[in-house]
Structure formats: structure tokens, C-alpha cells
Motif scaffolding. Sequence first.
Motif, PDB file in Angstrom:
ATOM      1  N   THR A  60       0.832  -1.205   0.000  1.00  0.00           N
ATOM      2  CA  THR A  60       0.000   0.000   0.000  1.00  0.00           C
ATOM      3  C   THR A  60       0.866   1.253   0.000  1.00  0.00           C
ATOM      4  OG1 THR A  60      -1.741  -1.169   1.215  1.00  0.00           O
ATOM      5  CG2 THR A  60      -1.829   1.238   1.213  1.00  0.00           C
ATOM      6  N   GLY A  61       1.901   1.258   0.826  1.00  0.00           N
ATOM      7  CA  GLY A  61       2.802   2.403   0.859  1.00  0.00           C
ATOM      8  C   GLY A  61       3.519   2.613  -0.468  1.00  0.00           C
ATOM      9  N   THR A  62       3.964   1.514  -1.067  1.00  0.00           N
ATOM     10  CA  THR A  62       4.626   1.614  -2.374  1.00  0.00           C
ATOM     11  C   THR A  62       3.667   2.140  -3.437  1.00  0.00           C
ATOM     12  OG1 THR A  62       6.074  -0.246  -1.809  1.00  0.00           O
ATOM     13  CG2 THR A  62       5.874   0.324  -4.144  1.00  0.00           C
ATOM     14  N   THR A  63       2.434   1.658  -3.410  1.00  0.00           N
ATOM     15  CA  THR A  63       1.429   2.113  -4.365  1.00  0.00           C
ATOM     16  C   THR A  63       1.172   3.605  -4.222  1.00  0.00           C
ATOM     17  OG1 THR A  63       0.369  -0.063  -4.304  1.00  0.00           O
ATOM     18  CG2 THR A  63      -0.920   1.755  -5.200  1.00  0.00           C
ATOM     19  N   LEU A  64       1.013   4.060  -2.985  1.00  0.00           N
ATOM     20  CA  LEU A  64       0.768   5.483  -2.745  1.00  0.00           C
ATOM     21  C   LEU A  64       1.948   6.327  -3.204  1.00  0.00           C
ATOM     22  CD1 LEU A  64      -0.887   5.303   0.792  1.00  0.00           C
ATOM     23  CD2 LEU A  64      -2.025   5.902  -1.354  1.00  0.00           C
ATOM     24  N   LEU A  65       3.156   5.876  -2.905  1.00  0.00           N
ATOM     25  CA  LEU A  65       4.349   6.641  -3.277  1.00  0.00           C
ATOM     26  C   LEU A  65       4.510   6.711  -4.794  1.00  0.00           C
ATOM     27  CD1 LEU A  65       6.889   8.153  -2.427  1.00  0.00           C
ATOM     28  CD2 LEU A  65       8.077   5.945  -2.280  1.00  0.00           C
ATOM     29  N   LEU A  66       4.420   5.552  -5.464  1.00  0.00           N
ATOM     30  CA  LEU A  66       4.542   5.547  -6.922  1.00  0.00           C
ATOM     31  C   LEU A  66       3.443   6.382  -7.572  1.00  0.00           C
ATOM     32  CD1 LEU A  66       5.426   1.823  -7.750  1.00  0.00           C
ATOM     33  CD2 LEU A  66       6.884   3.824  -8.091  1.00  0.00           C
ATOM     34  N   GLY A  67       2.226   6.245  -7.040  1.00  0.00           N
ATOM     35  CA  GLY A  67       1.109   6.992  -7.605  1.00  0.00           C
ATOM     36  C   GLY A  67       1.286   8.485  -7.450  1.00  0.00           C
ATOM     37  N   ALA A  68       1.715   8.927  -6.277  1.00  0.00           N
ATOM     38  CA  ALA A  68       1.883  10.358  -6.029  1.00  0.00           C
ATOM     39  C   ALA A  68       2.991  10.944  -6.894  1.00  0.00           C
ATOM     40  CB  ALA A  68       2.174  10.602  -4.555  1.00  0.00           C
ATOM     41  N   VAL A  69       4.125  10.241  -6.986  1.00  0.00           N
ATOM     42  CA  VAL A  69       5.240  10.737  -7.797  1.00  0.00           C
ATOM     43  C   VAL A  69       4.858  10.744  -9.276  1.00  0.00           C
ATOM     44  CG1 VAL A  69       7.611  10.293  -8.519  1.00  0.00           C
ATOM     45  CG2 VAL A  69       6.969  10.007  -6.118  1.00  0.00           C
ATOM     46  N   VAL A 104      12.979   2.236 -11.323  1.00  0.00           N
ATOM     47  CA  VAL A 104      11.805   3.043 -11.000  1.00  0.00           C
ATOM     48  C   VAL A 104      11.578   4.117 -12.053  1.00  0.00           C
ATOM     49  CG1 VAL A 104      10.814   4.629  -9.304  1.00  0.00           C
ATOM     50  CG2 VAL A 104      12.028   2.591  -8.531  1.00  0.00           C
ATOM     51  N   LEU A 105      12.650   4.676 -12.605  1.00  0.00           N
ATOM     52  CA  LEU A 105      12.514   5.740 -13.597  1.00  0.00           C
ATOM     53  C   LEU A 105      11.805   5.248 -14.856  1.00  0.00           C
ATOM     54  CD1 LEU A 105      15.942   7.621 -13.361  1.00  0.00           C
ATOM     55  CD2 LEU A 105      13.700   8.372 -12.539  1.00  0.00           C
ATOM     56  N   LEU A 147       3.601  -5.038 -13.824  1.00  0.00           N
ATOM     57  CA  LEU A 147       4.170  -6.381 -13.759  1.00  0.00           C
ATOM     58  C   LEU A 147       5.437  -6.491 -14.602  1.00  0.00           C
ATOM     59  CD1 LEU A 147       0.987  -8.649 -14.025  1.00  0.00           C
ATOM     60  CD2 LEU A 147       2.525  -8.482 -12.059  1.00  0.00           C
ATOM     61  N   MET A 148       5.458  -5.844 -15.750  1.00  0.00           N
ATOM     62  CA  MET A 148       6.576  -5.982 -16.679  1.00  0.00           C
ATOM     63  C   MET A 148       7.769  -5.092 -16.329  1.00  0.00           C
ATOM     64  SD  MET A 148       4.295  -6.128 -20.190  1.00  0.00           S
ATOM     65  CE  MET A 148       5.697  -6.220 -21.301  1.00  0.00           C
ATOM     66  N   LEU A 149       7.529  -3.956 -15.664  1.00  0.00           N
ATOM     67  CA  LEU A 149       8.590  -2.969 -15.466  1.00  0.00           C
ATOM     68  C   LEU A 149       9.005  -2.750 -14.012  1.00  0.00           C
ATOM     69  CD1 LEU A 149       7.383  -0.200 -17.962  1.00  0.00           C
ATOM     70  CD2 LEU A 149       9.201  -1.868 -18.314  1.00  0.00           C
ATOM     71  N   ARG A 150       8.275  -3.264 -13.065  1.00  0.00           N
ATOM     72  CA  ARG A 150       8.586  -2.964 -11.662  1.00  0.00           C
ATOM     73  C   ARG A 150       9.965  -3.521 -11.289  1.00  0.00           C
ATOM     74  NH1 ARG A 150       5.776  -7.613  -8.018  1.00  0.00           N
ATOM     75  NH2 ARG A 150       5.790  -9.248  -9.597  1.00  0.00           N
ATOM     76  N   ILE A 192      12.779  -5.404  -9.117  1.00  0.00           N
ATOM     77  CA  ILE A 192      12.710  -6.670  -8.382  1.00  0.00           C
ATOM     78  C   ILE A 192      12.479  -6.381  -6.892  1.00  0.00           C
ATOM     79  CG2 ILE A 192      13.996  -8.727  -7.686  1.00  0.00           C
ATOM     80  CD1 ILE A 192      15.473  -8.572 -10.331  1.00  0.00           C
ATOM     81  N   GLY A 193      11.501  -7.071  -6.325  1.00  0.00           N
ATOM     82  CA  GLY A 193      11.180  -6.900  -4.918  1.00  0.00           C
ATOM     83  C   GLY A 193      10.167  -5.825  -4.626  1.00  0.00           C
ATOM     84  N   VAL A 194       9.770  -5.068  -5.630  1.00  0.00           N
ATOM     85  CA  VAL A 194       8.787  -3.998  -5.444  1.00  0.00           C
ATOM     86  C   VAL A 194       7.405  -4.520  -5.836  1.00  0.00           C
ATOM     87  CG1 VAL A 194       8.022  -1.730  -6.233  1.00  0.00           C
ATOM     88  CG2 VAL A 194      10.448  -2.153  -5.803  1.00  0.00           C
ATOM     89  N   SER A 195       6.441  -4.346  -4.949  1.00  0.00           N
ATOM     90  CA  SER A 195       5.081  -4.804  -5.203  1.00  0.00           C
ATOM     91  C   SER A 195       4.096  -3.668  -4.961  1.00  0.00           C
ATOM     92  CB  SER A 195       4.721  -5.990  -4.305  1.00  0.00           C
ATOM     93  OG  SER A 195       5.546  -7.109  -4.579  1.00  0.00           O
ATOM     94  N   THR A 196       3.057  -3.628  -5.777  1.00  0.00           N
ATOM     95  CA  THR A 196       1.961  -2.687  -5.573  1.00  0.00           C
ATOM     96  C   THR A 196       0.709  -3.489  -5.238  1.00  0.00           C
ATOM     97  OG1 THR A 196       1.264  -2.692  -7.895  1.00  0.00           O
ATOM     98  CG2 THR A 196       3.006  -1.130  -7.263  1.00  0.00           C
ATOM     99  N   LEU A 197      -0.379  -2.791  -4.952  1.00  0.00           N
ATOM    100  CA  LEU A 197      -1.623  -3.497  -4.658  1.00  0.00           C
ATOM    101  C   LEU A 197      -2.072  -4.333  -5.846  1.00  0.00           C
ATOM    102  CD1 LEU A 197      -3.630  -0.731  -2.744  1.00  0.00           C
ATOM    103  CD2 LEU A 197      -2.594  -2.791  -1.781  1.00  0.00           C
ATOM    104  N   ALA A 198      -1.914  -3.792  -7.052  1.00  0.00           N
ATOM    105  CA  ALA A 198      -2.337  -4.528  -8.246  1.00  0.00           C
ATOM    106  C   ALA A 198      -1.508  -5.788  -8.441  1.00  0.00           C
ATOM    107  CB  ALA A 198      -2.233  -3.625  -9.476  1.00  0.00           C
TER     108      ALA A 198
END
Length: 496
Positions: free
Chosen positions: A299-308, A369-370, A445-448, A450-456
Motif C-alpha cells: 500500500t505504501g509503495t502504491t501510494l508513493l509511486l502513484g503520487a510521484v 523506478v525511472l 508487472l513488466m517494469l517494476r 525486483i522486490g517492489v510490489s503494488t496493490l495490483a
Amino acid sequence: MFALSALVALATFLPLVQLAIRASGSGLDSFTATLLRPRTLTLLVNTLAVSAVVAVGCFVIGVLTAWVIVQYRLPARRLWWVLACLPLAVPSYVAAFAWLATWPGIHGFWPLSAVMILTSAPLVTIPTLGALVLADRSLVDVARTLGRGPLHTLATVTLPQILPAALAGTLLVVLYTLSDFGAPAMLRYETLTTGVYGLFTGGLNRTAASSLALLLAAVALVCISGERALRHRTGDLNRSASTSRRISKRMPTGLAVAVQVALGTIAFAAIGFPVTALLVRMFDSVRYASDWARLLEATGTTLLLGAVAASATVALALPISYLASRYRSRMVNLLESMSFLGDALPGVVVALALVSLALLLGPGAYQSVLVLLACYVILFVPKAIGSARSAFGQVSIQTEDVSRTLGRSAASTWFSVTLRGAAPGIAAGWLLVLVSVFKELPATLMLRPIGVSTLATELWGKTTLGAYGAAAPIGILLILVGLIPAWWLSRSVSTE
């Protein structure tokens, strides 16, 4: 400002160029052989078939729902406005998961079509609601005076006025269906999107994956061209709008009950059932308990990626939005059209192109991430441009001129007057991009990294393992996130 706008437009066009280069890398014969394979033809037919059925279903449901809500004074009318928009809060793959978790045996063409229709119908309903509010009511009154019935009047008088808006919504439905990956994969119905993803994850033939992706992009572009051609032919039918106060009619009691039952059934199937099914699955499951620490991290990762991503997208969209609202030159129109290319490119197509580009830049660029953020920007910058362009258009040019005559510089006027006046619309675009990032599945799924997960991606991972109980809370969170823009849209189109 013009240079930055051109850079954004070129960035959205780059994935298509890269796909074409990659697809032709093995020669024209290999590219042609991939497109002419029986499996490619099967995937294309499957994709076109489900897109056509979903488009027709959403058009019929969307237009009829909007017409009933605007034309007639139903009990609890405000509730029906909200319920017409709320299914947008349910991602198609979450709805598919809810139905699959309840009846594990369902799969194939018709379950997928039903899920897509239920979740996508508001894309037609919402613009049609707005068009009906502005439609010329006097023509309807004349038709009814001449003895035409309600449905006859709808087909011959009202529909021609609202057709451009309904077609625009139907185009969004088709593009969403073409790009969807999660629902077809869960319901085991192969489309071009699942075919591209399968070739990519299999790693056996990335060139074939690029060829399929290019075919998918071509289908989307053809759909856009077709919708624009139809819109140009019907656009002159909606030149005038009624300035008189719209008076909704009362429906006979028996018919009103039947209509409310129908609307309620659709609303329950679209949003009530998925939420109920997910809650039941979450509380009843004992085999797969939720990993709340992992869920909190996702959830935190999703919020951070979404906000940025939303902030970067809106910032890059501002120059071209402002130019499009103030200048209508051919160059500005070209840049705007190129920037909207992201609407025509499914996430799996853009992601595949960026994978190839990232590998050319170096091994460290892929799964960074970029690159993921760049994909989000390309996909969702049209949403930010659309909202900001409308907002800038509502800022009076005379107000800007007054600011300049009072001694403020052009930059000071832009920030203190123009940008401030357009802030609500820009914020709405930021919110739409934020929620779109939350729900994006194949590109993530294709670009994240390694080790990074979002809600989706967490939901996808749990469902592939059959851990429906652990996936249920994730689905509920994704729906709750989507309720915010859905509720906002219901308020923006409501006349009450």
C-alpha cells in the motif's frame, strides 16, 4: 514552454517507433510470418469479438441509463446518479476475481464480456449524462406533441444530439477492453494483450511479442480513427443547447418500479456483488491468511509511486495543456494529438517498448523506478492534459491582461493568476492519474523493480496462487481507492 511540449509529445510517440524497429529487426518475412500465424489470427478475432460485444453492451446500457436518469424523476434520484458512476471504482480484474472466487469454474468469452460491460458502462453513461443535460429539450417536446412515443423520440430526436458524446464514451470502452490484461487472464480468454504478455514473460521470442504489440496498437489507432470519422459526421447535429430549465417527467408507478429494479440489479452486479463477495471471502478464508505487513508495504509503495507519477505527469502536461487552451495552430494541434497517443496504446504495448529502450540504455535501466514512472507518464498524460486544458480554458484572458497592465511579469501572471485559477481542474487531473496508476497491472508487472510490489501486483500474485482469501482485502482496497474519483464524477455530471 513549446520546447517542453514538443519533448512530451515525442516521448509518447517513441514507443511506437521502438516497437516498429524491434518488430522489423528479424526482417520483413519474420514479421509477416508472425502476423499470419493461425494463433495470431485467433487472438485478433478473440480481441475484436469481445471488444465489439462490450462496446455494444456498454452503449445500450450507458445511453438508456443516462436517458432514464435525466428524463424522468425517479425516487431517490440523486442515488441513481451516484450508482451510475460508482462501477468505475471497480477495476475489471478485481471484478473478475470476485466472480471467479465465488464460482471458480466460470471462464471464457461470455463471462469476460459480462465483467467488462459491468465495469465499463459508466464510461458511456457519464458523457451521455452531460450531453443530455445540454441537449435541446424543445425538439423533444415537439416530437412528443406530434404523437411520438418516448422510445421513438429517444431514437429519432434525442440520440442524434447525444451521439457524439456516446461514441466518445464507447471509444474509451473499446480502448479499455483492448488494453485489459487482468480480466482476460483470470477468466482464461486469450486476447492480443495476454498473447503479448505471454511471449514477453516466456522470453522465447521478444520480436514476436513486439509484432503482436504493434498489431494491438494498430487496432487501437483504427478504432480512434473510426470514432473520429463518425463524430465528424454527427457533430453538426448538436450545434445548439437548450437554455431553458429542464423539467423531468414523472414515470408511471409500475414502470418506475421496474426501471428501478433494473438499475438496481445492474448496480449490484457491477459493484455490490464484487464488494460482498470479497468481504465474504476475506472473513471465511482460513487456508490463506493475509500477510498484513506485506499488504501495508504494498500500500505504501502504491501510494508513493502513484503520487510521484501523478505529480510528474501533471507537471509535464501543463505546458501543452496551456498552449492547447490558448492557441489553435496546426503545430499545437499536432503536439496535442501526439500527446494523446497514450490513450490508444495499451499498457502492455508501452511497457514492451520501454523494455527494449531500457536494454539499449544499459542493463541498469531495465526494471528501474525511472522506467516505470516514464511508462506511467506516457500512458496517463492524456488524462492530465484533458483536465488541465479545460481548466485553463475557463481562466479569462482578460484577467491575465489586467494582471499584466498592473505591472506583473508574464511569469508572475502565469503562476499567480492563470495557474491559480486552473488549480481545481489540474487537481482533478492529478487525482485521475493517481487512481489510474493504482490500478495499472500489466505495465507494472513488466517494469517494476525486483522486490517492489503494488496493490495490483499483489492481487495478481495471490490469485495466480489460488490464495483468494489473501487477495480479497487487496481487492477491497483497490475499490475503495477508486470510489473517490467515481464519486467526484457523479457530482460533476449531476444537475442537482
